[in-house]
Design a protein around this motif. Sequence first.
Motif, short mmCIF file in Angstrom:
data_model
loop_
_atom_site.label_atom_id
_atom_site.label_comp_id
_atom_site.label_asym_id
_atom_site.label_seq_id
_atom_site.Cartn_x
_atom_site.Cartn_y
_atom_site.Cartn_z
N ASN A 30 0.82 -1.21 0.00
CA ASN A 30 0.00 0.00 0.00
C ASN A 30 0.85 1.27 0.00
O ASN A 30 0.34 2.36 0.29
N ASN A 31 2.13 1.12 -0.34
CA ASN A 31 3.04 2.25 -0.37
C ASN A 31 3.46 2.60 -1.78
O ASN A 31 3.57 1.72 -2.64
N GLY A 32 3.70 3.88 -1.97
CA GLY A 32 4.37 4.27 -3.20
C GLY A 32 5.78 3.70 -3.18
O GLY A 32 6.35 3.44 -2.12
N MET A 33 6.33 3.46 -4.37
CA MET A 33 7.65 2.87 -4.47
C MET A 33 8.50 3.68 -5.45
O MET A 33 7.98 4.31 -6.38
N GLY A 34 9.80 3.65 -5.23
CA GLY A 34 10.70 4.37 -6.12
C GLY A 34 11.95 3.57 -6.44
O GLY A 34 12.36 2.70 -5.67
N TRP A 35 12.50 3.86 -7.60
CA TRP A 35 13.82 3.35 -7.96
C TRP A 35 14.77 4.54 -8.00
O TRP A 35 14.51 5.54 -8.67
N PHE A 36 15.87 4.41 -7.28
CA PHE A 36 16.92 5.42 -7.25
C PHE A 36 18.19 4.81 -7.82
O PHE A 36 18.32 3.60 -7.92
N ARG A 37 19.13 5.67 -8.15
CA ARG A 37 20.44 5.17 -8.55
C ARG A 37 21.52 6.11 -8.06
O ARG A 37 21.28 7.31 -7.85
N GLN A 38 22.68 5.54 -7.86
CA GLN A 38 23.84 6.33 -7.45
C GLN A 38 25.05 5.88 -8.24
O GLN A 38 25.49 4.74 -8.12
N ALA A 39 25.54 6.79 -9.04
CA ALA A 39 26.74 6.53 -9.83
C ALA A 39 27.97 6.91 -9.02
O ALA A 39 27.88 7.72 -8.09
N PRO A 40 29.12 6.34 -9.33
CA PRO A 40 30.34 6.67 -8.59
C PRO A 40 30.62 8.16 -8.57
O PRO A 40 30.60 8.82 -9.60
N GLY A 41 30.82 8.69 -7.37
CA GLY A 41 31.14 10.10 -7.23
C GLY A 41 29.98 11.05 -7.38
O GLY A 41 30.16 12.27 -7.37
N LYS A 42 28.77 10.50 -7.50
CA LYS A 42 27.59 11.35 -7.68
C LYS A 42 26.58 11.10 -6.57
O LYS A 42 26.63 10.08 -5.88
N GLU A 43 25.66 12.04 -6.42
CA GLU A 43 24.61 11.88 -5.44
C GLU A 43 23.55 10.91 -5.95
O GLU A 43 23.38 10.73 -7.16
N ARG A 44 22.85 10.33 -5.01
CA ARG A 44 21.76 9.42 -5.38
C ARG A 44 20.63 10.25 -5.99
O ARG A 44 20.32 11.35 -5.52
N GLU A 45 20.01 9.70 -7.03
CA GLU A 45 18.94 10.42 -7.70
C GLU A 45 17.76 9.49 -7.94
O GLU A 45 17.91 8.28 -8.10
N LEU A 46 16.58 10.10 -7.97
CA LEU A 46 15.37 9.35 -8.25
C LEU A 46 15.28 9.09 -9.75
O LEU A 46 15.40 10.02 -10.55
N VAL A 47 15.04 7.85 -10.12
CA VAL A 47 14.93 7.47 -11.52
C VAL A 47 13.46 7.35 -11.92
O VAL A 47 13.05 7.87 -12.96
N ALA A 48 12.69 6.65 -11.10
CA ALA A 48 11.28 6.43 -11.41
C ALA A 48 10.54 6.12 -10.12
O ALA A 48 11.14 5.66 -9.14
N ALA A 49 9.25 6.38 -10.13
CA ALA A 49 8.44 6.13 -8.95
C ALA A 49 7.02 5.79 -9.38
O ALA A 49 6.58 6.14 -10.48
N ILE A 50 6.31 5.11 -8.47
CA ILE A 50 4.97 4.64 -8.80
C ILE A 50 4.11 4.67 -7.53
O ILE A 50 4.60 4.40 -6.44
N SER A 51 2.85 4.99 -7.70
CA SER A 51 1.94 5.03 -6.57
C SER A 51 1.55 3.61 -6.16
O SER A 51 1.86 2.63 -6.84
N TRP A 52 0.83 3.50 -5.07
CA TRP A 52 0.53 2.19 -4.50
C TRP A 52 -0.20 1.27 -5.45
O TRP A 52 0.01 0.06 -5.44
N ASN A 53 -1.08 1.83 -6.27
CA ASN A 53 -1.87 0.99 -7.18
C ASN A 53 -1.39 1.08 -8.62
O ASN A 53 -2.04 0.54 -9.52
#
Length: 123
Positions: A30-53
């Motif tokens: 029942n939670n929204g979900m996200g995919w993040f990524r972190q490349a070497p030497g860079k900050e973590r960033e949001l790639v994609a996200a989706i609501s609960w349904n």
Amino acid sequence: VQLQACGGGLVQAGASLRLSCVDPRRTSSNNGMGWFRQAPGKERELVAAISWNGGSVYHADSVKGRFTISRDRAKNTVYLQMNSLKPEDTAVYYCAAAQGASYSVNERLYRYWGQGTLVTVSS
């Protein structure tokens, strides 16, 4: 919540991969979900996200048209289909569960994190 991300690997530019994020305890359905990524030497960033349904999704401009987030609530799994991969997509990819039913573009509103899976794209 215990999230398990998998599906990463070493591929050539132009190839495809599908990442999976499984919640074996079924506590994030029942939670929204996200995919993040972190490349070497860079900050973590949001790639994609989706609501609960799955009714609402977000894709970062850098991956729009190439990556697609989806979820199968019956399997308690969130996917990230990645097509036309580029070397700049190389990173550790993490899935995370948001605090509420909606997704968020604010990383601080994600409460639970998976262990990460490495994606390496060679040129």
